[in-house]
Motif scaffolding. Structure first.
Motif, PDB file in Angstrom:
ATOM      1  N   MET A  76       1.216 -12.413  -9.868  1.00 21.87           N
ATOM      2  CA  MET A  76       0.830 -13.988  -9.125  1.00 21.87           C
ATOM      3  C   MET A  76      -0.062 -13.935  -8.158  1.00 21.87           C
ATOM      4  SD  MET A  76       3.510 -16.309  -6.560  1.00 21.87           S
ATOM      5  CE  MET A  76       4.125 -17.014  -7.926  1.00 21.87           C
ATOM      6  N   THR A  77      -1.454 -14.524  -8.688  1.00 21.39           N
ATOM      7  CA  THR A  77      -2.885 -14.248  -7.841  1.00 21.39           C
ATOM      8  C   THR A  77      -2.459 -14.140  -6.234  1.00 21.39           C
ATOM      9  OG1 THR A  77      -3.299 -16.294  -8.098  1.00 21.39           O
ATOM     10  CG2 THR A  77      -3.749 -14.540  -9.209  1.00 21.39           C
ATOM     11  N   GLN A  78      -3.354 -14.152  -4.822  1.00 19.10           N
ATOM     12  CA  GLN A  78      -3.322 -14.470  -3.992  1.00 19.10           C
ATOM     13  C   GLN A  78      -3.444 -16.133  -3.604  1.00 19.10           C
ATOM     14  OE1 GLN A  78      -2.615 -12.330  -1.264  1.00 19.10           O
ATOM     15  NE2 GLN A  78      -2.527 -14.132   0.137  1.00 19.10           N
ATOM     16  N   GLU A  79      -3.947 -16.602  -4.104  1.00 19.48           N
ATOM     17  CA  GLU A  79      -3.815 -18.382  -4.442  1.00 19.48           C
ATOM     18  C   GLU A  79      -2.647 -18.763  -4.376  1.00 19.48           C
ATOM     19  OE1 GLU A  79      -6.712 -22.007  -6.324  1.00 19.48           O
ATOM     20  OE2 GLU A  79      -7.227 -19.603  -7.297  1.00 19.48           O
ATOM     21  N   LYS A  80      -1.609 -17.925  -5.929  1.00 18.92           N
ATOM     22  CA  LYS A  80      -1.090 -18.625  -6.434  1.00 18.92           C
ATOM     23  C   LYS A  80       0.224 -18.606  -5.456  1.00 18.92           C
ATOM     24  CE  LYS A  80      -1.037 -21.071  -9.998  1.00 18.92           C
ATOM     25  NZ  LYS A  80      -0.923 -22.412 -10.766  1.00 18.92           N
ATOM     26  N   PHE A  81       0.243 -17.330  -4.856  1.00 22.26           N
ATOM     27  CA  PHE A  81       1.518 -16.949  -3.815  1.00 22.26           C
ATOM     28  C   PHE A  81       1.091 -17.802  -2.448  1.00 22.26           C
ATOM     29  CE2 PHE A  81       2.985 -13.777  -0.651  1.00 22.26           C
ATOM     30  CZ  PHE A  81       4.530 -13.451  -1.609  1.00 22.26           C
ATOM     31  N   LEU A  86      -1.359  -8.253   1.894  1.00 20.52           N
ATOM     32  CA  LEU A  86       0.621  -7.289   1.918  1.00 20.52           C
ATOM     33  C   LEU A  86       0.741  -8.110   3.274  1.00 20.52           C
ATOM     34  CD1 LEU A  86       2.320  -5.653   1.323  1.00 20.52           C
ATOM     35  CD2 LEU A  86       1.094  -3.724   2.807  1.00 20.52           C
ATOM     36  N   GLY A  87      -0.020  -8.415   4.119  1.00 25.24           N
ATOM     37  CA  GLY A  87       0.986  -8.969   5.424  1.00 25.24           C
ATOM     38  C   GLY A  87       1.079 -10.465   5.068  1.00 25.24           C
ATOM     39  N   PHE A  88       0.508 -11.101   3.976  1.00 26.38           N
ATOM     40  CA  PHE A  88       0.777 -12.614   3.631  1.00 26.38           C
ATOM     41  C   PHE A  88       2.254 -11.984   3.105  1.00 26.38           C
ATOM     42  CE2 PHE A  88       1.370 -16.440   1.609  1.00 26.38           C
ATOM     43  CZ  PHE A  88       0.731 -17.809   2.494  1.00 26.38           C
ATOM     44  N   HIS A  89       2.018 -11.406   1.967  1.00 27.60           N
ATOM     45  CA  HIS A  89       3.857 -10.322   1.641  1.00 27.60           C
ATOM     46  C   HIS A  89       4.559 -11.170   2.903  1.00 27.60           C
ATOM     47  CE1 HIS A  89       5.842  -9.456  -1.972  1.00 27.60           C
ATOM     48  NE2 HIS A  89       6.291  -8.743  -1.273  1.00 27.60           N
ATOM     49  N   LYS A  90       4.223 -10.302   3.969  1.00 26.35           N
ATOM     50  CA  LYS A  90       5.330  -9.415   4.490  1.00 26.35           C
ATOM     51  C   LYS A  90       5.701 -11.513   5.377  1.00 26.35           C
ATOM     52  CE  LYS A  90       4.316  -5.167   5.548  1.00 26.35           C
ATOM     53  NZ  LYS A  90       3.499  -3.903   6.407  1.00 26.35           N
ATOM     54  N   LYS A  91       4.979 -11.980   5.962  1.00 24.38           N
ATOM     55  CA  LYS A  91       5.192 -13.636   6.381  1.00 24.38           C
ATOM     56  C   LYS A  91       5.774 -14.108   5.451  1.00 24.38           C
ATOM     57  CE  LYS A  91       2.428 -17.198   8.000  1.00 24.38           C
ATOM     58  NZ  LYS A  91       1.702 -17.660   8.405  1.00 24.38           N
ATOM     59  N   TYR A 142      -9.602   0.991  -4.544  1.00 18.65           N
ATOM     60  CA  TYR A 142      -9.767   0.441  -3.629  1.00 18.65           C
ATOM     61  C   TYR A 142     -10.991  -0.171  -3.668  1.00 18.65           C
ATOM     62  CZ  TYR A 142      -5.606  -1.932  -4.341  1.00 18.65           C
ATOM     63  OH  TYR A 142      -4.440  -1.544  -4.833  1.00 18.65           O
ATOM     64  N   ALA A 143     -12.398  -0.801  -3.227  1.00 18.23           N
ATOM     65  CA  ALA A 143     -13.658  -0.467  -2.658  1.00 18.23           C
ATOM     66  C   ALA A 143     -14.586  -1.791  -2.822  1.00 18.23           C
ATOM     67  CB  ALA A 143     -14.433   0.310  -3.770  1.00 18.23           C
ATOM     68  N   GLU A 144     -15.699  -1.887  -2.048  1.00 13.84           N
ATOM     69  CA  GLU A 144     -16.027  -3.104  -1.767  1.00 13.84           C
ATOM     70  C   GLU A 144     -17.872  -2.695  -1.767  1.00 13.84           C
ATOM     71  OE1 GLU A 144     -16.528  -5.003   2.016  1.00 13.84           O
ATOM     72  OE2 GLU A 144     -15.618  -3.336   2.793  1.00 13.84           O
ATOM     73  N   ILE A 145     -18.394  -3.287  -2.575  1.00 21.27           N
ATOM     74  CA  ILE A 145     -19.879  -3.425  -3.010  1.00 21.27           C
ATOM     75  C   ILE A 145     -20.423  -4.062  -1.539  1.00 21.27           C
ATOM     76  CG2 ILE A 145     -22.126  -4.056  -3.834  1.00 21.27           C
ATOM     77  CD1 ILE A 145     -20.327  -4.075  -6.287  1.00 21.27           C
ATOM     78  N   LYS A 146     -21.600  -3.129  -0.804  1.00 20.03           N
ATOM     79  CA  LYS A 146     -21.928  -3.547   0.671  1.00 20.03           C
ATOM     80  C   LYS A 146     -23.663  -2.688  -0.251  1.00 20.03           C
ATOM     81  CE  LYS A 146     -19.010  -2.798   4.195  1.00 20.03           C
ATOM     82  NZ  LYS A 146     -18.455  -2.071   4.847  1.00 20.03           N
ATOM     83  N   PRO A 180      -7.618  -7.876  -4.288  1.00 19.97           N
ATOM     84  CA  PRO A 180      -5.827  -7.463  -3.754  1.00 19.97           C
ATOM     85  C   PRO A 180      -5.191  -8.453  -3.458  1.00 19.97           C
ATOM     86  CG  PRO A 180      -7.143  -5.720  -2.960  1.00 19.97           C
ATOM     87  CD  PRO A 180      -7.952  -6.919  -3.263  1.00 19.97           C
ATOM     88  N   ARG A 181      -3.817  -8.910  -3.744  1.00 20.52           N
ATOM     89  CA  ARG A 181      -3.225  -9.508  -2.146  1.00 20.52           C
ATOM     90  C   ARG A 181      -2.741  -9.288  -1.282  1.00 20.52           C
ATOM     91  NH1 ARG A 181       2.160 -12.119  -5.789  1.00 20.52           N
ATOM     92  NH2 ARG A 181       3.205 -11.061  -3.806  1.00 20.52           N
TER      93      ARG A 181
END
Length: 135
Positions: free
Chosen positions: A100-105, A42-47, A4-8, A39-40
């Motif tokens: 399942m994407t975050q949007e679909k979730f 995880l906090g929303f998954h727990k919710k 996992y990385a982001e471009i800065k 990535p999905r």
């Protein structure tokens, strides 16, 4: 290799300490193929599971949480049909991170919220308030 990385500022920055080593192994001047995904949450998954647990704890029809979860997912419109010799079989869609994407979730969360609202005779906002105290 997955990390996992982001471009800065045009640089690849590791998101987690454990990913620094993986990124450091990338060689300058080497061509890499990237599959970019977000990535999905995880906090929303727990919710979502807290929402399901709230519903499960306030019903008496099912004694098995996994069965309850699958029934609620299907009643919320997230299922597939499989034709068989004896008729159509209905199966819940997978909610795994890979399928399942975050949007679909998030769409599923809203649909489950509506389903549980009907079951519990509550408004969605009231369920969310209860959920916040439940978590």
């Amino acid at each position: 290799m997955e990390f996992y990385a982001e471009i800065k500022q045009r640089k690849l920055i590791a998101e987690y300490e454990s990913d620094i080593d993986k990124i450091s192994k990338l060689k300058s001047g080497t061509l890499y193929k990237w599959a970019v995904t977000s990535p999905r949450n995880l906090g929303f998954h727990k919710k979502f599971f807290a929402l399901l647990n709230l519903g499960f704890d306030n019903q008496e029809h099912y004694s098995d949480f996994d069965v309850y979860r699958e029934i609620i997912i299907m009643r919320s419109g997230y299922f597939k049909t499989v034709p068989t010799e004896k008729g159509t079989v209905y199966l819940p869609l997978s909610i795994s991170f890979g399928s399942m994407t975050q949007e679909k979730f998030e769409e599923l969360f809203e649909a489950v919220l509506v389903t549980l609202g009907k079951d519990l005779h509550m408004k969605g906002d009231d369920i969310l308030c209860e959920l916040n105290s439940f978590m």
